[in-house]
Write a protein that holds these residues in place. Sequence first.
Motif, mmCIF file in Angstrom:
data_model
loop_
_atom_site.group_PDB
_atom_site.id
_atom_site.type_symbol
_atom_site.label_atom_id
_atom_site.label_comp_id
_atom_site.label_asym_id
_atom_site.label_seq_id
_atom_site.Cartn_x
_atom_site.Cartn_y
_atom_site.Cartn_z
ATOM 1 N N VAL A 257 4.420 88.436 84.194
ATOM 2 C CA VAL A 257 3.478 87.914 83.206
ATOM 3 C C VAL A 257 3.382 86.400 83.363
ATOM 4 N N SER A 258 2.242 85.848 83.010
ATOM 5 C CA SER A 258 2.040 84.405 83.125
ATOM 6 C C SER A 258 2.431 83.700 81.841
ATOM 7 N N GLY A 259 3.326 82.725 81.978
ATOM 8 C CA GLY A 259 3.709 81.887 80.847
ATOM 9 C C GLY A 259 3.037 80.533 80.873
ATOM 10 N N ASP A 260 2.134 80.336 81.851
ATOM 11 C CA ASP A 260 1.289 79.128 81.904
ATOM 12 C C ASP A 260 2.095 77.832 81.980
ATOM 13 N N PHE A 261 3.357 77.928 82.456
ATOM 14 C CA PHE A 261 4.243 76.764 82.580
ATOM 15 C C PHE A 261 4.579 76.120 81.233
ATOM 16 N N LEU A 262 4.439 76.872 80.125
ATOM 17 C CA LEU A 262 4.686 76.327 78.793
ATOM 18 C C LEU A 262 5.931 76.955 78.164
ATOM 19 N N ARG A 263 6.751 76.133 77.525
ATOM 20 C CA ARG A 263 7.972 76.643 76.880
ATOM 21 C C ARG A 263 7.642 77.683 75.810
ATOM 22 N N SER A 264 6.635 77.389 74.986
ATOM 23 C CA SER A 264 6.273 78.309 73.906
ATOM 24 C C SER A 264 5.821 79.656 74.449
ATOM 25 N N LYS A 265 5.070 79.641 75.550
ATOM 26 C CA LYS A 265 4.614 80.904 76.126
ATOM 27 C C LYS A 265 5.733 81.620 76.862
ATOM 28 N N GLY A 266 6.680 80.851 77.406
ATOM 29 C CA GLY A 266 7.844 81.472 78.023
ATOM 30 C C GLY A 266 8.621 82.288 77.006
ATOM 31 N N LYS A 267 8.787 81.735 75.818
ATOM 32 C CA LYS A 267 9.482 82.452 74.741
ATOM 33 C C LYS A 267 8.689 83.687 74.339
ATOM 34 N N GLU A 268 7.404 83.502 74.157
ATOM 35 C CA GLU A 268 6.525 84.616 73.761
ATOM 36 C C GLU A 268 6.534 85.727 74.805
ATOM 37 N N CYS A 269 6.452 85.351 76.073
ATOM 38 C CA CYS A 269 6.462 86.342 77.159
ATOM 39 C C CYS A 269 7.776 87.120 77.182
ATOM 40 N N MET A 270 8.894 86.399 77.034
ATOM 41 C CA MET A 270 10.192 87.063 77.086
ATOM 42 C C MET A 270 10.383 87.995 75.899
ATOM 43 N N GLN A 271 9.882 87.616 74.747
ATOM 44 C CA GLN A 271 9.957 88.494 73.579
ATOM 45 C C GLN A 271 9.268 89.828 73.878
ATOM 46 N N GLY A 272 8.085 89.739 74.487
ATOM 47 C CA GLY A 272 7.355 90.955 74.839
ATOM 48 C C GLY A 272 8.058 91.770 75.901
ATOM 49 N N LEU A 273 8.606 91.097 76.894
ATOM 50 C CA LEU A 273 9.310 91.799 77.975
ATOM 51 C C LEU A 273 10.537 92.541 77.448
ATOM 52 N N LEU A 274 11.248 91.920 76.513
ATOM 53 C CA LEU A 274 12.444 92.548 75.945
ATOM 54 C C LEU A 274 12.094 93.772 75.100
ATOM 55 N N ILE A 275 10.915 93.758 74.508
ATOM 56 C CA ILE A 275 10.459 94.918 73.738
ATOM 57 C C ILE A 275 10.054 96.055 74.678
ATOM 58 N N ARG A 276 9.370 95.708 75.761
ATOM 59 C CA ARG A 276 8.827 96.737 76.666
ATOM 60 C C ARG A 276 9.866 97.290 77.632
ATOM 61 N N HIS A 277 10.917 96.513 77.905
ATOM 62 C CA HIS A 277 11.906 96.932 78.901
ATOM 63 C C HIS A 277 13.320 96.768 78.338
ATOM 64 N N LYS A 278 14.072 97.829 78.321
ATOM 65 C CA LYS A 278 15.423 97.805 77.753
ATOM 66 C C LYS A 278 16.500 97.627 78.825
ATOM 67 N N ASP A 279 16.083 97.573 80.064
ATOM 68 C CA ASP A 279 17.057 97.557 81.165
ATOM 69 C C ASP A 279 16.820 96.393 82.120
ATOM 70 N N ILE A 280 16.611 95.190 81.579
ATOM 71 C CA ILE A 280 16.358 94.004 82.397
ATOM 72 C C ILE A 280 17.685 93.439 82.915
ATOM 73 N N ASP A 281 17.772 93.293 84.233
ATOM 74 C CA ASP A 281 18.956 92.701 84.847
ATOM 75 C C ASP A 281 18.756 91.230 85.198
ATOM 76 N N VAL A 282 17.506 90.872 85.555
ATOM 77 C CA VAL A 282 17.239 89.530 86.088
ATOM 78 C C VAL A 282 15.928 88.995 85.520
ATOM 79 N N LEU A 283 15.929 87.716 85.177
ATOM 80 C CA LEU A 283 14.697 86.994 84.863
ATOM 81 C C LEU A 283 14.468 85.957 85.955
ATOM 82 N N TYR A 284 13.295 86.022 86.589
ATOM 83 C CA TYR A 284 12.870 84.977 87.528
ATOM 84 C C TYR A 284 11.733 84.219 86.867
ATOM 85 N N SER A 285 11.971 82.963 86.519
ATOM 86 C CA SER A 285 11.001 82.141 85.800
ATOM 87 C C SER A 285 10.546 80.989 86.686
ATOM 88 N N HIS A 286 9.234 80.751 86.696
ATOM 89 C CA HIS A 286 8.660 79.781 87.626
ATOM 90 C C HIS A 286 8.825 78.322 87.210
#
Length: 247
Positions: free
Chosen positions: A122-151
């Motif tokens: 997902v695109s976080g647009d290089f913004l801290r606020s969107k990074g938080k928002e994106c991760m919140q959504g990812l944690l809801i949609r996926h319960k088995d995350i091992d790695v976060l690769y952030s740009h």
Amino acid sequence: KQIKAIRSFIAYQVDVIAFSPNVEDGWDNVLGEAKQAGIPVLITDRRIKTEDESLFVGFVGSDFYEEGRRAGRFLLEKMKDAQHVNIVEISGTVDSSPMRARGEGFREVLNGDERFTILESVSGDFLRSKGKECMQGLLIRHKDIDVLYSHNDGMTLGAIEAIEAVGLTPGKDIVIITVDGEQAAIDLLKAGKINCVVECNPMIGDKIMELAKKLAAGETIPRDTYTEEQVFSEFTPDLQSLPPREY
């Protein structure tokens, strides 16, 4: 706005134009106008897409593709004994050259190793606020995350807030790889909340001015000028003794 600014530079008949393009496409017309006016254009920090490479005289900045590869190589080392690895990616601004190249380089290193699965990007647009928002959504949609690769570090800092808010421990429950190398990210690396920081060195102002002076004097410059960059990770010797960053 960038195109409008470049046209104003052309109208002022400046000696050299240097700019960092927000997106890759759409520059041919205005750079053609600069070329017709005899003004050399230096692309900085990010690249453009064009079939006419003569529209700009050179690029100075980072090798984003190699940054992605470095992130992938760290993950291979970190997960060398893992059976399966689920990855989520928070990418940068859509259609920007860092976003494209950092994603492509990362995938090139992992391709062919069936242990690695990128669950979602997902695109976080290089913004801290969107990074938080994106991760919140990812944690809801996926319960088995091992790695976060952030740009970038900004998005990573936001993502860490989201990870901690659900009771997970960043750097342990979820391995975190980030790109930039700001002081805040290095501090979290030292604290164990980030596992790998791939440096993207922004200190290119002096080099831009050096090249601009050569262009103004009618000299030729290299087609590509890359900054020197490193990788800092939990495997880095004497991690705690890393000197303060300049940014």
